[in-house]
Structure formats: structure tokens, C-alpha cells
Motif scaffolding. Structure first.
Motif, PDB file in Angstrom:
ATOM      1  N   ASP A 121     -12.597 -10.559   6.532  1.00 11.49           N
ATOM      2  CA  ASP A 121     -12.031  -9.498   7.382  1.00 11.49           C
ATOM      3  C   ASP A 121     -11.412  -8.499   6.417  1.00 11.49           C
ATOM      4  N   HIS A 177     -13.281 -14.501  22.568  1.00 10.10           N
ATOM      5  CA  HIS A 177     -12.094 -15.159  22.020  1.00 10.10           C
ATOM      6  C   HIS A 177     -11.528 -16.074  23.100  1.00 10.10           C
ATOM      7  N   TRP A 232      -8.603 -16.361  25.767  1.00 12.03           N
ATOM      8  CA  TRP A 232      -8.505 -15.044  26.397  1.00 12.03           C
ATOM      9  C   TRP A 232      -9.692 -14.779  27.342  1.00 12.03           C
ATOM     10  N   HIS A 249     -15.635  -9.270   9.375  1.00  9.53           N
ATOM     11  CA  HIS A 249     -14.918  -8.540  10.421  1.00  9.53           C
ATOM     12  C   HIS A 249     -14.645  -7.177   9.818  1.00  9.53           C
ATOM     13  N   TRP A 292     -12.213  -8.548  22.563  1.00  7.88           N
ATOM     14  CA  TRP A 292     -10.819  -8.099  22.647  1.00  7.88           C
ATOM     15  C   TRP A 292     -10.657  -6.656  22.191  1.00  7.88           C
ATOM     16  N   GLU A 310     -11.844 -17.814   8.175  1.00 11.85           N
ATOM     17  CA  GLU A 310     -11.326 -16.454   7.944  1.00 11.85           C
ATOM     18  C   GLU A 310      -9.997 -16.518   7.209  1.00 11.85           C
ATOM     19  N   ASP A 348      -2.727  -5.427   7.939  1.00 10.81           N
ATOM     20  CA  ASP A 348      -3.909  -5.696   8.779  1.00 10.81           C
ATOM     21  C   ASP A 348      -3.916  -4.701   9.932  1.00 10.81           C
ATOM     22  N   HIS A 392      -7.627  -8.053   5.704  1.00  5.26           N
ATOM     23  CA  HIS A 392      -6.836  -9.246   5.358  1.00  5.26           C
ATOM     24  C   HIS A 392      -6.583  -9.361   3.866  1.00  5.26           C
ATOM     25  N   ILE A 407      -1.378  -7.303  20.150  1.00  4.67           N
ATOM     26  CA  ILE A 407      -2.654  -6.645  19.824  1.00  4.67           C
ATOM     27  C   ILE A 407      -3.553  -6.526  21.056  1.00  4.67           C
ATOM     28  N   LYS A 452      -6.534 -14.723   5.365  1.00  2.00           N
ATOM     29  CA  LYS A 452      -5.667 -13.567   5.643  1.00  2.00           C
ATOM     30  C   LYS A 452      -4.425 -13.684   4.801  1.00  2.00           C
ATOM     31  N   TRP A 497      -9.816 -18.784  12.526  1.00  5.89           N
ATOM     32  CA  TRP A 497      -8.705 -18.136  11.815  1.00  5.89           C
ATOM     33  C   TRP A 497      -7.422 -18.785  12.294  1.00  5.89           C
ATOM     34  N   ASP A 533     -13.890  -5.950  14.014  1.00  7.79           N
ATOM     35  CA  ASP A 533     -12.656  -6.560  14.520  1.00  7.79           C
ATOM     36  C   ASP A 533     -11.572  -5.505  14.380  1.00  7.79           C
ATOM     37  N   PHE A 565      -3.182 -19.670  17.489  1.00  6.47           N
ATOM     38  CA  PHE A 565      -2.021 -18.911  16.997  1.00  6.47           C
ATOM     39  C   PHE A 565      -1.081 -18.538  18.147  1.00  6.47           C
TER      40      PHE A 565
END
Ligand code: LRH
Ligand code: MN
Length: 430
Positions: free
Chosen positions: A254, A100, A103, A281, A56, A219, A289, A257, A429, A221, A179, A327, A131
Motif C-alpha cells: 500500500d 471489506h 462492513w 493498494h 469502501w 499488508e 497514510d 504505508h 475513514i 504499514k 492488514w 485503496d 482492527f
């Protein structure tokens, strides 16, 4: 059509710089020899260094306000792989790509594996996505996924993660990264313990679907998309979950995060000590972030993180073998340039950490000589290891100057001719 960077162009561009690199390399070699460091041993380690590219990250990123697409954007995983191959051709440090789903979902994963093989690329960790709601999804993730009060939503999220494992097996991946944005926006909205219990119950069902040679990376955050509480909000909840789930569950860090100024290198040390460091990440951030280019704001913090990692390697720490990945979100730069730059920045932190005189550091630590201990780290950080990074790329057939060679190739303009932009700006994003 796969456009690669012509090897002849790389050689032609390198020819202009090779003499300077060899001169600088020899000078640095002499300097390091005075510290009993063999530069070729360091360069060999630099050449082995690999960091995965996020699929991504090959497209232009955006924020909730807007995304301004660049030219020749990759429109699907096939074109994201083409761009990833260019990044690896020049940097020689990014042979792995992390997808991912959904996607990057395709109908035929065997065909996708074949395509990646032809490009000399391998598959890194599989990232699930609970998410966002997908079209025709039977139960929403609006109020969470693996921790949702609705068993139906939890089941949809669990099944998606199990599907990701199946797709990953075909691609040859060995890790699932989970995540979840689950959390709350209002005090009282969520029962903290019950939400964590539901999350663990769901993760146990996913863990049961892991092949024996796979790992699951959790992960954490601090916030976003939830703005009051997040179920896995910090390394504490993360390591508790990883310990609760079992040996194949580890924690992923990450960098973006964490709250500003959190001592991330110390978190890394804790995770290493308890054999729960799954991977990273890498990115950089000033406020939230921000997913900015690695090392672009806090190169010393990135070095200090690698100081902990190289120390663990040096001490032959049991259960140590973290995965490295970028990332990032490239909102205003060419993603290929930012990813090459960032891979080199993380590689630079690793190489500088290899130059730390560890017996001397240990002596100063035992003598509580704080100043000399700090100076021992700073000394390694301040050595310009650019000749080592350039020589590692040169010896592996990459570009001494990846950005200059990429620009000389005219790759972006070439792909823009075959990848018409959809002209939509949109937001988000990706
Ligand atoms: C969450 C995150 C996660 C990915 C997403 C694209 O902020 O870092 O790793 O799934 O970005
Ligand atoms: Mn991440």
C-alpha cells in the motif's frame, strides 16, 4: 432499482470527441512508429489493464476529526456495487470490486454474487477487519488481534479470517488480504519477538484454511493506529512472514504505508525478485497514510513502480502476477469521479512504462551512463498517452471522457433522490 449510465448517452458524449481522439491517436501513432512502437499493440495492452475498486472507497471518507457525507451516499454493499458498475461502465478498467468484512457482510452471499453478475462485476481480494471490535464480540482487539497476548482475542481474529475465506469462496474471490493494526504506543509495552511469534502462529492457522488456488496477501504499514511500533511495520517484517508461511503467502504494497521518500519502486523490485509480490493498494500521500487519489502528488514515483512491473513482465520473471487495486479515501470529491480518475492515472503509468526502450536502458545501465539511463525513463514518462487511454475506453464501449459523461448523466443527483442521507457527520475513514 439499479441505475446504470445509458449507453446512448455514452455514445452521444463520445461522438463530440471521437474526431479529436482519432486525430491525436494518429499523430501519436506516427511518433511512436518512429521509435518502432506499434500504437495498436500498446492500446490493446491498455485495454486489458484492470484495477480493482475498494467497496469502501465508493462512500465519502473522513478522518478521526470528522467525515462530511456527500449526497447519494451508498448505504450498503448493493449500492456500492451499483456505483462500482457505473465506474466500470465509463472507465472499462475496474470490473473487480474488493469487499471489506464485516462492513459489506450480507445474509445471503449467493444472492450477492448473483447481483454482481448482473452488474458485470467480479470480486477481487477479500479484506478482513480485526482492527475494530464488533457488537457482542467475545474478546476485544484493543491490544491487538492476531498478535494479542490473549489467546481468546487471537482465536476470534483467526475465526473471522476463516469466515472471510468462506464468504469469498461463494463470491468467486481467490485472495484474502490481511492488514492488522496490531502494535504498541509505548516503549516496553510489547515484546517485539513474542508479538511477531504470536502473529505468525495465528497466520499459520489462517493459511491452513486457504483453498489451494488462493493467495494470502499480507499488508504492512509503518504506523496508525499504533504510534510507537507496528507488528507488520515494513516490507522486511512482511516478506519474513510471507516466507515463513509458505508459497501462497505474498506481500501487498500500500503506497501510503511508507515513510515519505521511501524508495517504494525498489521494495517492489525486491518482492518481484523473491516471487513475493502479491499486489498493490494504489493511492498517494504527502505526509502519512493520507489515502489521496493515485498519482495526484507523485505521478513519477507511480511510473517508476510500473517501470519495475513492466520490466518483470518483459523479463518474463518467474512467479510474477501481482494484483492491482485502489485503496483511497475520498473526503472532498465525488468518490465515483476520484475512482475513475485514479484508475486512469494508474493505467497511464502502466502504458507509459510500456514505452520505455528497455534494450537501450540496459545498454546505458551497463555503460554506467547515468544521465542517458535516466533520460530514457523520462522520455517515456513525458509522452502524453491520453489518446491511447481514450481509444482503449472507446474501443471497449466506455467513455472517452468519463468525468464529463458521468456529470452529463446526472447519476449522483438521481441516486440522491432514492438514497436519503442519514444526515449524521460522524468521523473515521468510512
Ligand atoms: C489500512 C488499509 C487497509 C484497509 C484499510 C481500509 O490503512 O490500507 O488496506 O483494510 O486501509
Ligand atoms: Mn490498504
Amino acid at each position: 432499482m439499479t441505475t446504470r449510465i445509458d449507453k446512448a448517452l455514452i455514445a452521444e458524449q463520445n461522438a463530440k470527441l471521437e474526431g479529436f481522439v482519432k486525430e491525436d491517436y494518429e499523430a501519436l501513432g506516427n511518433k511512436l512508429a518512429r521509435e518502432d512502437i506499434n500504437i495498436d499493440e500498446i492500446t490493446a495492452k491498455a485495454a486489458e489493464f484492470q484495477i480493482a475498486v475498494p467497496s469502501w472507497g465508493t462512500g465519502t471518507g473522513g478522518t478521526r476529526f470528522a467525515r462530511f457525507p456527500g449526497i447519494g451516499e451508498p448505504r450498503n454493499i448493493w449500492e456500492k456495487l451499483e456505483d462500482s458498475a457505473v465506474i466500470n461502465d465509463l472507465s472499462q478498467a475496474t470490473e473487480r470490486v474488493s469487499p471489506h468484512f464485516p462492513w459489506d457482510k450480507v445474509d445471503d452471499f449467493t444472492e450477492l454474487k448473483q447481483f454482481s453478475d448482473e452488474l458485470g462485476l467480479k470480486w477481487d481480494s477479500i479484506n478482513s477487519n480485526t482492527f475494530q471490535d464488533q457488537k457482542d464480540q467475545t474478546a476485544s482487539f484493543k491490544y491487538g488481534s492476531l498478535s494479542n497476548t490473549s489467546q481468546e482475542s487471537r482465536d476470534v481474529a483467526i475465526q473471522h479470517n476463516l469466515d472471510c475465506i468462506e464468504w469469498g469462496k461463494t463470491l468467486g474471490s481467490k485472495t484474502l488480504t490481511v492488514w492488522v493494526g496490531d502494535g504498541s504506543n509505548h516503549p516496553g509495552q510489547q515484546h517485539f519477538q513474542h508479538a511477531f511469534e504470536r502473529y505468525l502462529e495465528s497466520m499459520k492457522k489462517i493459511y491452513a484454511g486457504l483453498p489451494s488456488d488462493w493467495e494470502m496477501h499480507i499488508e504492512h504499514k509503518m504506523f496508525e493506529p499504533a504510534f510507537y511500533s507496528t507488528v507488520i511495520q515494513d516490507w522486511g517484517s512482511n516478506i519474513l512472514a510471507a516466507m515463513e508461511l509458505g508459497p501462497q503467502a505474498k506481500s501487498l504494497v500500500d503506497l501510503g504505508h511508507h515513510a515519505p521518500n521511501v524508495n517504494i519502486e525498489m521494495i517492489v523490485s525486491r518482492l518481484i525478485q523473491f516471487k513475493k509480490l502479491g499486489g498493490f493498494h494504489f493511492n498517494d500521500s504527502k505526509y502519512g497514510d493520507d489515502d489521496l487519489d493515485s498519482g495526484s502528488l507523485h505521478p513519477y514515483q507511480q511510473f517508476l513502480i510500473f517501470n519495475e512491473l513492466v520490466d518483470a513482465e518483459y523479463r518474463k520473471q518467474e512467479g510474477f502476477g501481482p494484483n492491482y487495486m485502489l485503496d483511497q479515501s475520498h473526503n472532498v470529491t465525488d468518490p465515483i469521479e476520484s475512482l475513475m480518475n485514479s484508475a486512469a492515472s494508474v493505467q497511464r503509468s502502466y502504458v507509459a512504462a510500456l514505452l520505455v526502450n528497455r534494450p537501450l536502458l540496459t545498454q546505458y545501465q551497463n555503460e554506467n551512463d547515468a544521465l542517458m539511463a535516466s533520460n530514457t525513463l523520462k522520455h517515456a514518462f513525458n509522452i502524453d498517452v491520453s489518446p491511447i487511454l481514450a481509444m482503449a475506453r472507446l474501443r471497449k464501449g466506455g467513455a472517452i471522457d468519463p468525468i464529463a459523461t458521468y456529470r452529463a448523466s446526472g447519476y449522483r443527483k438521481a441516486v440522491a433522490e432514492v438514497r436519503p442521507s442519514n444526515g449524521q457527520s460522524g468521523s473515521g475513514i468510512v
